[in-house]
Every structure is written in C-alpha cells, then in structure tokens.
Scaffold this active site. Structure first.
Site, PDB file in Angstrom:
ATOM      1  N   SER A 196       9.778  -7.783  -0.476  1.00 33.51           N
ATOM      2  CA  SER A 196       9.137  -6.546   0.237  1.00 33.51           C
ATOM      3  C   SER A 196       9.845  -7.501   2.192  1.00 33.51           C
ATOM      4  O   SER A 196      10.135  -6.388   3.028  1.00 33.51           O
ATOM      5  CB  SER A 196       8.166  -5.971   0.479  1.00 33.51           C
ATOM      6  N   SER A 197       9.256  -8.652   1.817  1.00 28.91           N
ATOM      7  CA  SER A 197       9.009  -9.306   3.091  1.00 28.91           C
ATOM      8  C   SER A 197      10.740  -9.790   3.476  1.00 28.91           C
ATOM      9  O   SER A 197      11.447  -8.982   4.629  1.00 28.91           O
ATOM     10  CB  SER A 197       9.019 -10.884   2.764  1.00 28.91           C
ATOM     11  N   THR A 235      15.678 -20.912  -8.848  1.00 29.08           N
ATOM     12  CA  THR A 235      16.616 -21.935  -9.348  1.00 29.08           C
ATOM     13  C   THR A 235      17.593 -22.455  -7.559  1.00 29.08           C
ATOM     14  O   THR A 235      18.144 -23.092  -7.594  1.00 29.08           O
ATOM     15  CB  THR A 235      18.167 -21.169  -9.985  1.00 29.08           C
ATOM     16  N   SER A 252       3.838   0.132  11.920  1.00 28.15           N
ATOM     17  CA  SER A 252       4.303   0.011  11.050  1.00 28.15           C
ATOM     18  C   SER A 252       3.542   1.541  10.506  1.00 28.15           C
ATOM     19  O   SER A 252       2.706   1.488  10.442  1.00 28.15           O
ATOM     20  CB  SER A 252       4.354  -0.963   9.876  1.00 28.15           C
ATOM     21  N   GLU A 311      11.923 -17.090   7.793  1.00 29.16           N
ATOM     22  CA  GLU A 311      10.750 -16.738   6.905  1.00 29.16           C
ATOM     23  C   GLU A 311      10.061 -18.134   7.031  1.00 29.16           C
ATOM     24  O   GLU A 311       8.910 -18.484   6.676  1.00 29.16           O
ATOM     25  CB  GLU A 311      11.389 -15.831   5.327  1.00 29.16           C
ATOM     26  N   ASP A 317      16.526 -13.958  -2.060  1.00 32.99           N
ATOM     27  CA  ASP A 317      16.114 -12.603  -1.464  1.00 32.99           C
ATOM     28  C   ASP A 317      17.119 -12.155  -0.232  1.00 32.99           C
ATOM     29  O   ASP A 317      17.007 -11.472   0.126  1.00 32.99           O
ATOM     30  CB  ASP A 317      14.707 -12.401  -1.258  1.00 32.99           C
TER      31      ASP A 317
HETATM   32  C1  GLA Z   1      10.307 -15.981  -3.871  1.00 34.17           C
HETATM   33  C2  GLA Z   1      11.306 -16.992  -3.606  1.00 34.17           C
HETATM   34  C3  GLA Z   1      12.970 -16.920  -3.894  1.00 34.17           C
HETATM   35  C4  GLA Z   1      12.698 -17.408  -4.821  1.00 34.17           C
HETATM   36  C5  GLA Z   1      12.031 -16.862  -5.925  1.00 34.17           C
HETATM   37  C6  GLA Z   1      11.846 -17.638  -6.972  1.00 34.17           C
HETATM   38  O1  GLA Z   1      11.481 -15.059  -4.628  1.00 34.17           O
HETATM   39  O2  GLA Z   1      11.489 -16.174  -1.546  1.00 34.17           O
HETATM   40  O3  GLA Z   1      13.662 -17.996  -2.726  1.00 34.17           O
HETATM   41  O4  GLA Z   1      12.830 -18.844  -5.065  1.00 34.17           O
HETATM   42  O5  GLA Z   1      10.627 -16.732  -5.556  1.00 34.17           O
HETATM   43  O6  GLA Z   1      13.453 -17.708  -8.031  1.00 34.17           O
END
Ligand code: GLA
Length: 409
Positions: free
Chosen positions: A132-133, A41, A73, A170, A182
């Site tokens: 994780s990213s 979404t 790392s 990203e 994220d």
């Molecule tokens: C990944 C993407 C997010 C989001 C989800 C799905 O985690 O990084 O931006 O779109 O998928 O909700």
C-alpha cells in the site's frame, strides 16, 4: 469475496473539492502488488516476479503555485500541512511521508517540484504486505510527473527512473530500508502479465500470467497479522545478506551461481548467515524455474516451487509466522497446487494457486482453521494481474453534460 468496489474517481474528486474549495486537476492511481516468487531477492541484486493488483490507491491532486503541501486521506484522520522545504528524514511522520517524500525525492533527482494539494483514497489493504505504501508513492509520483510536465510515465525507461525516485522517498523520508521491487511493480507491471525484474540492472521482461486460462485462480490470504517494514527485522535480514556476500568476496548474493551453492555455503562460518544466503540463492533459482514454466504454458507446475519457497522463508530466512504457515498449510491441504507467503514477511499475506472451482472451499477452510486456532478472521480474495500507475480518465459526472468523450473530447 464481495462485490467490486465502485469506481472511485468521481467521489474522490468530489471529496477533494469539499476539502480544498476548488477542483482537482485530475485523479491518478497506482496498484499494490503481490510477488509471485523472488522474496528478499531485490536488495540482493536478484530476480523477482510481482504482478500488479487490481486494488489501487487513488490520488486527486492539484498543483499549487507555492511550495506548500496539504495532504488528506479518506482512510485517515491524520492530515498534513507543511512546506516542501521542511520534508526530511522522519518528517512528516506517518502516511504523509510516502506522499511528501516523493516530491523531496523528485527534487533530489534534479527536478523542480512545487507544492500540491492531495486527497487520497487508498484501496490497497494497509499492513497486508501488498505494498500500500508503494501504491501511495507511485500515485502521487504519477500525478507530480504529469502536473510538473516531467514525462516520467511515457515509457518503461522513464518509469524505471520514477520507480527509483519513489524508492529513495521510502528509504530516506519514510525510513523503511526496502529494496525496490514494490515501486517497480506499481509503475512497470502490465495487465495480464507478471513482471520479471532483474534488480542487478533494472531490466524487465513481461511474462504472460492469466491463471483463468488454465482453470486456476490466484488467491490472496491476508492474515491480518501485524506487518511492518520499519522495524528491525527486515533491516537485519538485509544486513545478514550483505555480510554473506562480503564473506564470499562478492558484490551481492546474486553472484553466487546456483550450481556452486554448496561450495559457497561451506565457506560461510555462521549457521544463520549460511541459511539466509541459501534462501536467497535458491529463491533466485526458483524465479528462473517459474518463469520458464510460465513461458511454456505450464502454470499448474509452479505449485511445488511455491511450497519450496515458503519452506525456505519459514526455515532458512525465518520471516514467516504461525498465521502465514497455517494459511499455506490449510490451502495446500484443501486443493491448492501450491502456496507461499508473499512480501516482506512477519505477517501480512500468503498466496495460493487454486483450481478456480475450489476457491470458495479453500477460503472457507482457511477461515475455519483460523477460527479453530483462535486467530482473527483472514481476508481472502482472488486477484488478477492489473495495470500500472496511470492518470485515470476524466470522471463521468452525472447530469446533462455527462456524454462519453468523443475523439478530441
Ligand atoms: C518488501 C520490500 C521489498 C522486498 C520484499 C521482500 O515488500 O518492500 O523491497 O524486499 O519485502 O521480497
């Protein structure tokens, strides 16, 4: 479910010194996330509801006087040495893109950056759909903000700006066309709360989330099946959603009112595009419903909405896989109140809301079912809602000077 890992700050600072021959200026950390509801979404200007995980990525960092970057790392033999001016789309490749990309994105946003020496300890499972990213980006971004005196951690308003910078890193340098949930989760979540993120205007609300107060627990079931966002499937879903919005004459699917859903769907000629749009609009509505239930103290009632969300992703958005479906099915058959895949999909993790005293039984049932089907062993662990990216306190170094810092330190 194992013992909690030891606090990593001092060992990481030590590894930094061994690798670079001088001390780190400090250690910063940022969490992974699970999304409770609101999947795919974010890039539709919709709503989502992530929590920050207790699992975090740590970065010991020192600012350099030049524009050189050295990245190491504890989890990877791949090391990087490059100039900040050489960072561009696709360079560096691999995990270094997420760290170096942040510095590039800070400069793109008008901040003056410099080179860094970085030693990473990533404790968010990689490839598990647990971000994780984003945790890596946000740990480096938090360090850069402090070391460059940018003050992009001091309140939620500036943290939102830092999140946008990490998203640019990203999207542009790592070339993953992700939506932004994220990085917001990693920088803006608060302990004991889920983050209601409105991706239309970037506003947030903190929604209390503590399953233990209702005898429940949130179980993550990492299927350990391949999950990557840089392949074409995620981008395809994103473009189908844009196509649907365009055909409806709207800037985004967020603008489709839930009450008008059927009428809007009737105007979409293609079956697949219609199914994709249906997922997004119903999923945004499920976020609203779950937030209302959480605010009313009715966490156990969210179970059926988790199940409906999973069905929508399996059947309409088509981003599940046999391992995720099995985890969800077995968890609900063994007492979970509801379960769903979480994150981008095509592998990665599912979550289940389970009575706390059934966590072990659900975990064994899922592990057994995976073995019976010939799937690899999943990694199941309960999580709580953790805090956002931050500078870690100074490590307690052993020896005669290891007193707790008093006031004034
Ligand atoms: C990944 C993407 C997010 C989001 C989800 C799905 O985690 O990084 O931006 O779109 O998928 O909700």
């Amino acid at each position: 479910m194992g013992k909690a890992p030891p606090a990593p700050e001092s060992t990481l600072a030590q590894s930094f010194s061994e690798a670079f021959g001088y001390e780190a200026s400090g250690v910063w950390s940022a969490p992974g996330r699970v999304n409770l509801i609101g999947e795919h979404t974010d890039y539709n200007a919709g709503l989502c509801l992530p929590i920050a995980l207790p699992q975090r990525t740590y970065a010991a960092v020192r600012l350099r006087p030049d524009r050189h970057l050295r990245l190491r790392s504890l989890q990877s033999s791949q090391q990087y040495e490059l100039e900040l001016d050489d960072v561009c789309a696709g360079n560096p490749p691999g995990w270094g893109a997420y760290a170096a990309g942040v510095l590039w994105a800070l400069e793109t946003a008008g901040h003056q950056a410099r080179g860094l020496d970085v030693m990473v300890d990533g404790r968010v499972p990689v490839g598990a759909g647990l971000s994780s990213s984003a945790a890596l980006e946000c740990a480096v971004a938090a360090a850069a903000s402090d070391l460059l005196d940018l003050e992009l951690l001091s309140d939620d308003r500036v943290r939102a700006r830092l999140a946008a910078i990490c998203v640019n890193a990203e999207n542009t340098i790592a070339q993953a066309p992700t939506g932004g949930m994220d990085q917001s989760a990693s920088l803006r979540c608060q302990d004991g709360h889920a983050l209601l993120l409105d991706c239309r205007d970037g506003t947030v609300a903190q929604v209390p989330f503590d399953p233990s107060t209702q005898g429940l627990s949130l179980l993550v079931m990492d299927t350990r099946t391949e999950h990557t966002l840089v392949d074409g499937q995620y981008a395809q879903r994103r473009s189908s959603c844009q196509q649907a919005a365009r055909q409806l004459g709207l800037p985004s699917l967020r603008e489709v009112a839930f009450d008008d859903l059927n009428e809007s769907l009737d105007r979409l000629p293609d079956n697949q595009i219609r199914a994709r749009a249906k997922h997004v609009v119903t999923e945004i509505e499920r976020v609203r419903q779950i937030v209302a239930l959480l605010r009313a103290g009715r966490l156990p009632d969210v179970g059926p909405l988790f199940n409906a969300s999973h069905a929508s992703m399996r059947d309409d958005f088509e981003i599940s896989c046999p391992e995720l479906d099995l985890a969800v099915e077995v968890a609900t058959a063994h007492g979970a109140l509801g379960a769903r895949m979480t994150g981008g999909g095509f592998g990665g993790s599912a979550i289940a809301l389970v009575p706390a005293d059934s966590t072990a039984a659900v975990t064994s049932a899922v592990i057994q079912a995976f073995a019976d089907r010939g799937f690899g062993t999943p990694n199941c662990f309960a999580v709580t809602a953790g805090g956002p990216a931050r500078r870690e306190s100074k490590p307690d170094t052993p020896g005669p000077c290891s007193f707790q810092a008093g006031s004034g330190g």
